[in-house]
Design a protein around this motif. Sequence first.
Motif, mmCIF file in Angstrom:
data_model
loop_
_atom_site.group_PDB
_atom_site.id
_atom_site.type_symbol
_atom_site.label_atom_id
_atom_site.label_comp_id
_atom_site.label_asym_id
_atom_site.label_seq_id
_atom_site.Cartn_x
_atom_site.Cartn_y
_atom_site.Cartn_z
ATOM 1 N N MET A 74 0.854 -1.196 0.000
ATOM 2 C CA MET A 74 0.000 0.000 0.000
ATOM 3 C C MET A 74 0.882 1.234 0.000
ATOM 4 O O MET A 74 1.814 1.359 0.780
ATOM 5 N N SER A 75 0.630 2.139 -0.919
ATOM 6 C CA SER A 75 1.412 3.364 -1.002
ATOM 7 C C SER A 75 0.608 4.525 -0.433
ATOM 8 O O SER A 75 -0.620 4.519 -0.453
ATOM 9 N N VAL A 76 1.310 5.520 0.044
ATOM 10 C CA VAL A 76 0.650 6.695 0.603
ATOM 11 C C VAL A 76 1.140 7.921 -0.144
ATOM 12 O O VAL A 76 2.347 8.126 -0.289
ATOM 13 N N ASP A 77 0.241 8.730 -0.624
ATOM 14 C CA ASP A 77 0.587 9.965 -1.303
ATOM 15 C C ASP A 77 0.464 11.105 -0.306
ATOM 16 O O ASP A 77 -0.617 11.600 -0.035
ATOM 17 N N MET A 78 1.593 11.486 0.281
ATOM 18 C CA MET A 78 1.580 12.525 1.312
ATOM 19 C C MET A 78 1.470 13.901 0.678
ATOM 20 O O MET A 78 1.987 14.156 -0.399
ATOM 21 N N THR A 79 0.819 14.815 1.366
ATOM 22 C CA THR A 79 0.762 16.190 0.910
ATOM 23 C C THR A 79 2.096 16.867 1.182
ATOM 24 O O THR A 79 2.854 16.457 2.052
ATOM 25 N N THR A 80 2.385 17.887 0.440
ATOM 26 C CA THR A 80 3.665 18.566 0.576
ATOM 27 C C THR A 80 3.823 19.132 1.977
ATOM 28 O O THR A 80 2.936 19.799 2.497
ATOM 29 N N ASN A 81 4.973 18.855 2.567
ATOM 30 C CA ASN A 81 5.259 19.363 3.902
ATOM 31 C C ASN A 81 6.334 20.427 3.802
ATOM 32 O O ASN A 81 7.394 20.206 3.218
ATOM 33 N N SER A 82 6.073 21.611 4.321
ATOM 34 C CA SER A 82 7.036 22.699 4.271
ATOM 35 C C SER A 82 7.773 22.778 5.594
ATOM 36 O O SER A 82 7.196 23.079 6.624
ATOM 37 N N SER A 121 7.060 14.660 -2.392
ATOM 38 C CA SER A 121 6.025 15.259 -1.539
ATOM 39 C C SER A 121 6.624 16.113 -0.435
ATOM 40 O O SER A 121 6.024 17.090 0.004
ATOM 41 N N LEU A 122 7.827 15.734 0.023
ATOM 42 C CA LEU A 122 8.490 16.479 1.088
ATOM 43 C C LEU A 122 9.362 17.604 0.557
ATOM 44 O O LEU A 122 9.872 18.419 1.327
ATOM 45 N N GLY A 123 9.570 17.625 -0.754
ATOM 46 C CA GLY A 123 10.386 18.673 -1.340
ATOM 47 C C GLY A 123 11.866 18.517 -1.057
ATOM 48 O O GLY A 123 12.592 19.503 -0.915
#
Length: 238
Positions: free
Chosen positions: A1-9, A48-50
């Motif tokens: 199972m993969s997780v698409d994380m939102t961008t974290n600044s 996603s983490l930049g």
Amino acid sequence: MSVDMTTNSFGVQNRTLWEQVFAHLREEILANRLAPGTEINEVAFARSLGVSRGPLREALGRLAAEGLVTITPRRGAVVTKLTRTEFLEAYQVREALESLAVKLAVPRLDDERRAHLHALSDEMVECAQSGDVAEFFAVNRRFHDVFVQGSGNARLQEMHSQLMAQMGRLMNTSHELRGGLEQSIAEHQAILAAVDAGDAERAARLLEEHIEVPQRVLDSAEGDVLFDDEPDPPDTTD
């Protein structure tokens, strides 16, 4: 199972980039936002983490050292699942570490720390009366941590921290193993009475008995409630 994380600044912090990534992922895992069995896709997570994959790989290596992720060929990093046997073994190690912590801490506890233990004991009573199980176990954890921190043994503290990180996700929902909160309160109060009397050996023995309660339940059929899934078999493909 993969997780698409939102961008974290990430904000400006006195930590290296990999340490910031490590802290973020560790918090996600312990909060169960990254559930056991989740595959951490390096490309997707780095994007996603930049950050580049270098800091992410360093963070994953540290998480693997703490037992929070498992790194396997071809599949990469996966959030670790604890089996019933592994959780039981972890409880046994916890008992040994905390028993030693109590023996070391009791002669060192000052009036402020003793008062703190009494305040935490009172908080547990309040949580039980209000039915706040989650907060009860959060306070319970802080009660035990007083002895670990009061032991003055840095290696013990490090080992305990790593162990609890591995166990923590299940312990937050493991009140099925403990039984009634009133019994747990009585056990903590007995430990505290021994501490107040300066009897480190008795306090340690009572704490061992306290930690053994969920072990005994876990070693029976009732403990299966926490372990619906066994870990995925290792990847043996060529």
